[in-house]
Structures are given as C-alpha cells and as structure tokens.
Design a protein around this motif. Structure first.
Motif, PDB file in Angstrom:
ATOM      1  N   SER A  61      42.031  46.058  98.049  1.00  0.00           N
ATOM      2  CA  SER A  61      42.350  46.525  96.694  1.00  0.00           C
ATOM      3  C   SER A  61      42.195  45.394  95.686  1.00  0.00           C
ATOM      4  O   SER A  61      42.272  44.207  96.015  1.00  0.00           O
ATOM      5  CB  SER A  61      43.781  47.067  96.641  1.00  0.00           C
ATOM      6  OG  SER A  61      44.714  46.029  96.852  1.00  0.00           O
ATOM      7  N   ALA A  62      41.986  45.802  94.416  1.00  0.00           N
ATOM      8  CA  ALA A  62      41.870  44.812  93.343  1.00  0.00           C
ATOM      9  C   ALA A  62      43.168  44.038  93.172  1.00  0.00           C
ATOM     10  O   ALA A  62      43.156  42.840  92.838  1.00  0.00           O
ATOM     11  CB  ALA A  62      41.489  45.522  92.040  1.00  0.00           C
ATOM     12  N   ARG A  63      44.309  44.707  93.406  1.00  0.00           N
ATOM     13  CA  ARG A  63      45.595  44.029  93.254  1.00  0.00           C
ATOM     14  C   ARG A  63      45.726  42.849  94.209  1.00  0.00           C
ATOM     15  O   ARG A  63      46.222  41.780  93.841  1.00  0.00           O
ATOM     16  CB  ARG A  63      46.717  45.037  93.514  1.00  0.00           C
ATOM     17  CG  ARG A  63      48.136  44.517  93.404  1.00  0.00           C
ATOM     18  CD  ARG A  63      48.528  44.267  91.974  1.00  0.00           C
ATOM     19  NE  ARG A  63      48.185  42.924  91.535  1.00  0.00           N
ATOM     20  CZ  ARG A  63      47.978  42.576  90.281  1.00  0.00           C
ATOM     21  NH1 ARG A  63      48.038  43.480  89.339  1.00  0.00           N
ATOM     22  NH2 ARG A  63      47.683  41.349  89.944  1.00  0.00           N
ATOM     23  N   ALA A  64      45.264  43.032  95.462  1.00  0.00           N
ATOM     24  CA  ALA A  64      45.340  41.943  96.445  1.00  0.00           C
ATOM     25  C   ALA A  64      44.510  40.749  96.004  1.00  0.00           C
ATOM     26  O   ALA A  64      44.943  39.597  96.112  1.00  0.00           O
ATOM     27  CB  ALA A  64      44.877  42.447  97.809  1.00  0.00           C
ATOM     28  N   TRP A  65      43.322  41.013  95.474  1.00  0.00           N
ATOM     29  CA  TRP A  65      42.469  39.896  95.062  1.00  0.00           C
ATOM     30  C   TRP A  65      42.972  39.243  93.787  1.00  0.00           C
ATOM     31  O   TRP A  65      42.839  38.021  93.613  1.00  0.00           O
ATOM     32  CB  TRP A  65      41.036  40.390  94.888  1.00  0.00           C
ATOM     33  CG  TRP A  65      40.414  40.814  96.190  1.00  0.00           C
ATOM     34  CD1 TRP A  65      40.098  42.069  96.585  1.00  0.00           C
ATOM     35  CD2 TRP A  65      40.097  39.950  97.296  1.00  0.00           C
ATOM     36  NE1 TRP A  65      39.589  42.071  97.851  1.00  0.00           N
ATOM     37  CE2 TRP A  65      39.572  40.776  98.320  1.00  0.00           C
ATOM     38  CE3 TRP A  65      40.199  38.584  97.527  1.00  0.00           C
ATOM     39  CZ2 TRP A  65      39.153  40.281  99.541  1.00  0.00           C
ATOM     40  CZ3 TRP A  65      39.781  38.070  98.740  1.00  0.00           C
ATOM     41  CH2 TRP A  65      39.265  38.909  99.735  1.00  0.00           C
ATOM     42  N   LEU A  66      43.546  40.019  92.882  1.00  0.00           N
ATOM     43  CA  LEU A  66      44.123  39.415  91.672  1.00  0.00           C
ATOM     44  C   LEU A  66      45.324  38.529  92.019  1.00  0.00           C
ATOM     45  O   LEU A  66      45.493  37.440  91.448  1.00  0.00           O
ATOM     46  CB  LEU A  66      44.535  40.510  90.694  1.00  0.00           C
ATOM     47  CG  LEU A  66      43.403  41.214  89.947  1.00  0.00           C
ATOM     48  CD1 LEU A  66      43.939  42.396  89.148  1.00  0.00           C
ATOM     49  CD2 LEU A  66      42.697  40.238  89.014  1.00  0.00           C
ATOM     50  N   ASP A  67      46.168  38.997  92.948  1.00  0.00           N
ATOM     51  CA  ASP A  67      47.302  38.170  93.376  1.00  0.00           C
ATOM     52  C   ASP A  67      46.809  36.880  94.025  1.00  0.00           C
ATOM     53  O   ASP A  67      47.351  35.790  93.770  1.00  0.00           O
ATOM     54  CB  ASP A  67      48.178  38.947  94.359  1.00  0.00           C
ATOM     55  CG  ASP A  67      48.920  40.094  93.697  1.00  0.00           C
ATOM     56  OD1 ASP A  67      49.112  40.038  92.473  1.00  0.00           O
ATOM     57  OD2 ASP A  67      49.305  41.039  94.402  1.00  0.00           O
TER      58      ASP A  67
END
Length: 386
Positions: free
Chosen positions: A8-14
């Motif tokens: 997910s994009a959230r995992a990569w942003l974190d």
C-alpha cells in the motif's frame, strides 16, 4: 491503528518518512547546536528548522502540527521544547530507521531464497544450502513474516515520531487551554453582538417600517370606506392595495416576532413562550419554571428552540397536542418539547433540526432527539445559564 498492507501507499509513505527523517534530524540537530551558541542565529534559524520538520510530517503522514506563536529566545518554554525535539529526533530517527531498514531488508533477503537456481541471484552469501527444502521453507517463513511486519513497524515508528513532535513542537496543554479560553470568549462576544444586532433590527422594524405599513393600511382602509363613488377599476385597485398592505403588515409582524420579540426583553421567557404557544394550531401545554432570568443570549436561544420546534411540529408531525417545559436547575437551563405526532424526525433530515443543533452548539449546549417512527417525538436541550 489500521495495519497497512506491504504494497500500500501508506506503507511506503511511512517508510519514506522514517528513512528521510534520519538525515534531516541529524542535519537539524547540528544546526540547532550552532544556533544555541549564537542567539541571533537561534532567533532566525529555529523557526525555520521547526517549519521544515512540520512540513515533513504533513507531506508524508498528512499530519498538521499547529504552530506556537512565541518569540524565539532562550527564555521561552516553547523555544526549549523545539530545541529538545531537534536534539532528540536523531536518536528517535536512528532507532526507527535501523528497525525499519532491517525489517524490509530481511524480507528481501528471505524472499531471495525462492529464486530458482537457473536465475542468477544478487551477490549475497548464504551460509545455508538453499537446495534443502527445509531451509527454503524457513527462509520463506522469515521473509513473509518480515514482509508483513515491516509496514507495521514503519507505521509504529512514524507514529512515535509524530507523538514526540506534537508534544515538543506543538502548543503545550496550558497554551492550548489559554487558546481555548480566548476562543470561547471571542465566540461569546460574537454571539452576544449578533443577538444585540437582532434586537436592534427588531426595534428598527417595529418603530420604522412596521409603523409606516400600519399608517399605509389605515389610509387605504379609509379611502376604501369613503371613496365609494370612484370608478370600479380604481375602487378595485384601492381594495387590492389595502389587502396587500394588511398581508405585508402581518408578514412583517410575524418576521419581527420570530426575529426577537419585544416581550422577550421586557417580560422574559414565560411571557414570550406563552405567545408562541397561543399561536400554535394545536393545544400546547406550557410549563416555565425560572426563578432568575438567564442572560439575554440564552433567552434568545431558548425562545428560538421552542418557536422553531413548534413550527416543525405544525408542518411535519401531524400532532394533536404538544408539551413544552422550560426549567432552570442551578447553572443549566433545560428545555423539553414533546409532541404526539408521527415521529421519524432525524438530525440529517432537513435544515430545521440541523439549525437548532447549530444554534445550541454555538453556546456550548447539548441537544438530544428521540423520534421513533410512529412517534412520539421529544427534543431535549441543555443550555448553560452563564
């Protein structure tokens, strides 16, 4: 905390937030140490360092840390909190970056064991025989576990960094309390000013436009009664103008009465609500128990609640009777409106009840609605008397 998926994009942003945060934190920590030794640099540089960190949190995490409007000098508690964050952030950033990098790296290394022998692997040395199925299974389990753990770890480290930043870079509890108190006082002043303006408009309409309409209606009525020898078209025009003037006067009186009735200022809620109940198209049982009058603003809100609620009952409830109770208990004013109508009222069903809730919320009151299908409907409002 919602667990992000590895892809997910959230995992990569974190992950990006954590990995980029370490070099940024190291750079700003060194700059902060230099700024402490040179107060002029501190005054100009520290707000810039803090804005840079805030922009990082907003860009990667979508989190906005409210600024603290205080002078950048060594006597300010907010300044020392900012200095503390910039000096502490490399420690938090290093621990977070190492853990997140090990998790993602371990996942990659573990999953590389699945590559067939015919495919050339990256130049990594494995101390195990990857042709052994049991070893491959162990690597599979470790790789998959780390792949699922890495985004959770990145999310947790980013949340930890955000917690530290909000604690040290944002306003303190005392500053938030002072800001809330200031905003509450400002809002109370705006509400009082708006209520005073409504009363002024009511007086101007009552003493100005309404009196002129009364005079116009009387003159037209006199002309209608005395000028009987006029041609039929002229007589019909006078009659029509007379009826229009009376209708306009009635509508203006209703508008003024709903805006802020003069009796509310002069005699209080009991007399004002008695007039509202008497004009309702169904029987209304009214009980008002107020030993001491509340503030004009709260009186206006209570009057608006009852007036609007009875109007809604007349339009939508098909009720045969209603009850209104207003009582004061210490520093709270309790308003209850009950009807035996068809029920089914909802806060999101129209602008009437939503307007009531907004009016009540503007003075820190609470509104509760009970309206099952088939009725009855009860509106309970709790208002502060101060």
């Amino acid at each position: 905390m919602k667990v992000p998926r590895p892809w997910s994009a959230r995992a990569w942003l974190d992950t990006a937030h954590v990995m980029i945060g370490l070099p940024v934190a190291v750079m700003l920590a060194g700059s902060t140490l230099v700024a402490i030794a040179a107060p002029p640099v501190l005054r100009g540089g520290l707000p810039l360092f803090t804005r840079l960190q805030r922009s990082r949190f907003e860009a990667f995490l979508g989190a906005r840390i409210p600024p603290v409007h205080t002078p950048s000098n060594l006597r300010s508690a907010a300044t020392w909190r900012q200095i503390g964050y910039h000096l502490l952030s490399p420690v938090v950033g290093l621990a977070a970056a190492v853990l997140v990098a090990l998790a993602w790296g371990g996942a990659v290394v573990g999953l590389l064991a699945f590559l067939p022998d015919k495919i050339e692997r990256p130049p990594l040395r494995f101390e195990f025989d990857l042709r052994d199925g049991r070893v491959v299974a162990v690597f599979m389990a470790i790789g998959l576990a780390l792949l699922l753990l890495a985004p959770v770890l990145a999310r947790g480290m980013a949340a930890l960094d955000l917690f530290v930043a909000r604690t040290l870079l944002g306003p303190s509890r005392s500053e938030l309390g002072q800001r809330i108190e200031t905003l509450t006082e400002s809002r109370a002043g705006v509400i009082d000013a708006a209520d005073a303006e409504r009363r002024r408009i009511e007086r101007d309409l009552h003493d100005g436009a309404q009196q002129r309409l009364v005079s116009l209606a009387m003159n037209l009525g006199l002309a209608r009664a005395t000028l009987t020898d006029l041609p039929d078209p002229a007589r019909e025009a006078i009659e029509q103008a007379h009826e229009e003037a009376k209708q306009a006067l009635k509508e203006l009186r209703d508008f003024v009465r709903g805006l802020h009735p003069a009796v509310l200022n002069d005699q209080g809620l009991d007399a004002a609500l008695s007039g509202v109940a008497a004009r309702a198209p169904f029987p209304v049982k009214l009980r008002v128990d107020i030993e001491r009058r509340v503030t004009p603003t709260i009186e206006a809100v209570a009057f608006f609640i009852v007036s609007e609620a009875l109007t809604n009952i007349a339009k939508h409830a098909a009720a045969t009777r209603a009850e209104v109770s207003v009582r004061r208990e210490h520093d709270r004013l309790h308003v209850l409106v009950h009807d035996d109508g068809c029920g089914g009222a909802r806060m999101d069903g129209g602008t009437g009840l939503r307007g009531l809730a907004q009016r009540v919320g503007a003075v820190d009151g609470a509104l509760r609605l009970s309206s099952p299908l088939g009725g009855p409907t009860t509106i309970e409002v709790d208002l502060p008397c101060a």
